[in-house]
Design an enzyme around this catalytic site. Structure first.
Site, short mmCIF file in Angstrom:
data_model
loop_
_atom_site.label_atom_id
_atom_site.label_comp_id
_atom_site.label_asym_id
_atom_site.label_seq_id
_atom_site.Cartn_x
_atom_site.Cartn_y
_atom_site.Cartn_z
N HIS A 189 0.84 -1.20 0.00
CA HIS A 189 0.00 0.00 0.00
C HIS A 189 0.87 1.24 0.00
CE1 HIS A 189 0.87 -0.55 4.37
NE2 HIS A 189 0.93 0.76 4.37
N HIS A 247 -5.67 -2.21 3.59
CA HIS A 247 -5.65 -1.03 2.72
C HIS A 247 -4.71 -1.18 1.53
CE1 HIS A 247 -2.33 -0.67 5.40
NE2 HIS A 247 -2.08 0.59 5.25
N HIS A 277 4.69 7.19 3.08
CA HIS A 277 5.47 5.98 2.85
C HIS A 277 4.80 5.11 1.81
CE1 HIS A 277 2.69 4.54 6.13
NE2 HIS A 277 2.68 3.43 5.43
N HIS A 304 0.26 -1.24 14.61
CA HIS A 304 -0.74 -0.20 14.43
C HIS A 304 -2.05 -0.68 15.03
CE1 HIS A 304 1.84 1.81 11.51
NE2 HIS A 304 1.87 0.75 10.74
N TYR A 357 8.76 1.36 10.14
CA TYR A 357 8.99 2.47 9.22
C TYR A 357 10.50 2.67 9.14
CZ TYR A 357 4.10 4.21 9.59
OH TYR A 357 2.75 4.38 9.55
N GLU A 362 7.69 1.06 4.48
CA GLU A 362 7.20 0.25 5.59
C GLU A 362 7.23 -1.22 5.18
OE1 GLU A 362 3.03 0.75 6.68
OE2 GLU A 362 3.43 -0.01 8.69
FE LIG Z 1 1.48 1.81 6.12
#
Ligand SMILES: [Fe+2]
Ligand code: FES
Lengths: 307, 117
Positions: A151, A198, A212, A244, A253, A263
């Site tokens: 993503h 996502h 990112h 997360h 990251y 990431e």
């Molecule tokens: Fe991300």
């Protein structure tokens, strides 16, 4: 409504020196070089089916050039062409590009260049089509080797408007939002046909900013292995390994040699989203935990550092 | 031994100086001395580490959007990439005080090596 976009196909990212970039992207990250042509290099992960998933372009700045989404069917490109017309979004038809057919190219309200395409060469991944083993035996043993691109998270000066654009025109669906005190979404995690957390996420920030782009890594254990490799190679880690709250994903990251944030993301459990299920909502009070679950607060650099 | 080239960097308005080895970035030297200069990517890409500088530096490999040629001429640099070529004076862009972690207060009973402050 059917899904008409399958997933993020490729991102094009600017680097200040292509030789150094290739050293990092192939030897540390473990992507494979498809071809180097002039000031560009085309790369793919070992499990990518499509011709490439990352384009590096030598430039005098860092940041994103474009993000391209691949439709499910060829006709879906025409469908989105009609939608862009309907919403009066100026676009260009790019008849072809490296190993790729027609694409629609347009600017989003956040200032990013997006493409929608379907036709691309599909050489397959680095495994045989017949009776393959689960992973190739010639992976570089001291590289990260993520299997897939996952993503991108981009920044928008008016995130609410950008989220609406992605939902209405591009038919992204939201898994999660951060809403402000008026109930307006100011950040969103948006998915397409893969039904994973996502393909695209949006947070407030500068026009055309790239926070990112991310590669999928399947287990949390592999994410720790990736972190080891980053330390061995003196890669600057920005955050993590961590988790997360939003997406439940584990990640790290880190920065490429020019400050582009990357990431390695995955290890989320049971996150196949059912179409029609209500999106998850985080508030201004809880978003710290949403972004960095264990730390439970945002670090300033999350909102200020990007290319 | 110990005749390696070093430069002195004076930080205002804190009014303290620290030592930077030849070839070392301003940011690396500052962080070693416990001086918390703002920073993000540490690779010249995000611009968050931009500071004011008086004196000659090698600006290093930086994004032209985050540090324009004009900014280079008017006394700015990205501390994560800039390497001193002579003694320098630096300050934050807004002129504010920089947070300094006095490692010696809680650290030096273990390691008496933070002598570069
Ligand atoms: Fe991300
Ligand atoms: S820390 Fe990002 S440019 Fe220096």
């Amino acid at each position: 409504m059917p899904f008409r976009i399958s997933r993020l196909g490729y991102v094009e990212v600017k680097v200040l020196d292509l030789d150094d970039a290739l050293d990092f992207y192939t030897n540390v990250l473990g992507l494979r070089l498809v071809e180097r042509l002039g000031n560009k290099a085309y790369l793919k992960t070992w499990d990518d089916q499509l011709a490439y998933s990352v384009i590096l372009t030598e430039s005098d700045t860092a940041g994103m050039v474009r993000a391209a989404f691949r439709t499910v069917d060829p006709e879906d490109v025409d469908y989105f062409e009609r939608k862009l017309k309907q919403y009066e979004v100026p676009y260009e038809v790019i008849p072809e590009d490296y190993k790729r057919g027609k694409a629609l190219r347009f600017k989003t309200p956040s200032g990013h260049t997006f493409e929608i395409f379907n036709e691309i060469e599909i050489p397959g991944n680095y495994l045989p089509k017949e009776s393959p083993d689960p992973w190739p035996r010639d992976l570089k043993s001291d590289a990260i080797n993520p299997p897939k691109i996952d993503h991108t998270l981009i920044t928008a000066p008016d995130p609410t408007k950008m989220i609406k654009f992605c939902e209405e025109v591009l038919e992204f669906r939201a898994t999660e939002y951060i809403v402000n005190n008026e109930g307006q979404p100011i950040a969103a995690w948006l998915y397409q046909a893969r039904q994973q957390p996502h393909d695209l996420a949006i947070v407030p920030g500068r026009e055309a900013g790239m926070h990112h782009f991310a590669f999928h890594i399947s287990s949390a254990q592999d994410i720790f292995r990736a972190a080891d490799i980053m330390v061995m190679n003196d890669v600057k880690i920005d955050w993590g390994p961590g988790r997360h709250g939003i997406t439940r994903g584990s990640g790290i990251y880190f920065f490429d040699p020019f400050g582009n944030r990357i990431e390695t993301f995955g290890g989320y459990t049971a996150y196949l989203y059912d179409p029609g299920a209500k999106p998850i909502v985080w508030t201004e009070e809880t978003m710290g935990k949403g972004i960095f679950y264990y730390e439970r607060k945002l670090v300033e650099t999350f909102l200020t550092v990007y290319t | 031994m110990n005749n390696e080239v070093t430069f002195k960097i004076h930080l205002i308005p804190n009014g303290i100086s620290f030592i930077c080895k030849a070839g070392e970035t301003i940011l690396d030297a500052a962080l070693k001395a416990g001086i918390e200069l703002p920073h993000g990517c540490t690779k010249g890409g995000c611009g968050v580490c931009k500071i004011k500088v008086k004196g000659k530096v090698d600006f290093g490999r930086v994004s032209k959007v985050m540090l324009t040629d004009q900014e280079k001429e008017s006394g700015f640099c990205l501390s994560c990439r800039a390497v001193p070529l002579e003694d320098l004076e630096i300050s934050l862009i807004d002129g504010s005080m920089v947070k300094v972690i006095r490692y010696d207060d809680f650290y030096s009973f273990l390691f008496k090596t933070r002598a570069n402050l």
